[in-house]
Design an enzyme around this catalytic site. Sequence first.
Site, short mmCIF file in Angstrom:
data_model
loop_
_atom_site.label_atom_id
_atom_site.label_comp_id
_atom_site.label_asym_id
_atom_site.label_seq_id
_atom_site.Cartn_x
_atom_site.Cartn_y
_atom_site.Cartn_z
N SER A 1 39.68 -12.53 30.07
CA SER A 1 39.27 -11.16 29.77
C SER A 1 38.89 -10.95 28.31
O SER A 1 38.34 -9.91 27.96
CB SER A 1 40.37 -10.17 30.15
OG SER A 1 41.46 -10.25 29.26
N LYS B 1 45.04 -7.62 24.75
CA LYS B 1 43.87 -6.73 24.83
C LYS B 1 43.60 -6.10 23.47
O LYS B 1 44.45 -6.10 22.57
CB LYS B 1 44.11 -5.61 25.85
CG LYS B 1 44.17 -6.07 27.30
CD LYS B 1 42.82 -6.52 27.82
CE LYS B 1 42.87 -6.91 29.28
NZ LYS B 1 43.65 -8.13 29.51
#
EC number: 3.4.21.88
Length: 239
Positions: A159, A197
Amino acid sequence: MLTRKQQELLLFIHERMKESGVPPSFDEMKDALDLASKSGIHRLITALEERGFIRRLPNRARALEVIKLPEAYSPSIQPRRGFSPSVIEGSLGKPQPAAAPAPAKPVADNGNSVSVPVMGRIAAGVPISAIQNNTHDIVVPADMLGSGEHYALEVKGDSMIDAGIFDGDTVIIRNGSTASPGDIVVALVDDEEATLKRFRRKGASIALEAANPAYETRIFGPDRVKVQGKLVGLIRRYH
């Protein structure tokens, strides 16, 4: 397979019903698992119900029925108290008692390198249930770190590929609980799942932003996310 928190909640409900014949209240479950809000309990119960471990009985308050227990159930497993930085254990073996990341240690090369503990694996993808365990140490350049305590995590997932972070990389994290918008952080969601993230703010909410268009940005209330540290370096091995 249940996450650690799901198993803790299931066993807490089971033991309480054995003792008193009635399920615990949502407040009791929240306190037993040391969660910030009852919304986390609702999500855990829904997950247990979807996996066939419990059943909600209709038209009755606090009505839960335990249908089955994990195959590896042990009565000695109890809900944890308190919180510690969380990652997946490197060997995917039995959870070990949590310990705070140790300060980086100089190694014998004129002080140009330091040893940093590798605490396991972190998701760069869908958040994964996480526990902390020092699996081994790695040696990194001293000028990569700066001040503070540091630890390393092995990346699992894709990701963050547009930020240059790939599956199998090792990221170096400065331990801390605060972040600025745009920082890449280790974030703990609902005291249960850890993920790597980019940190953003959306009004009063927190956004965890992927660096891959295949993944959606996830928005959370501020009480649901705890920053565990910021990215300061990356190591990649070529095979």
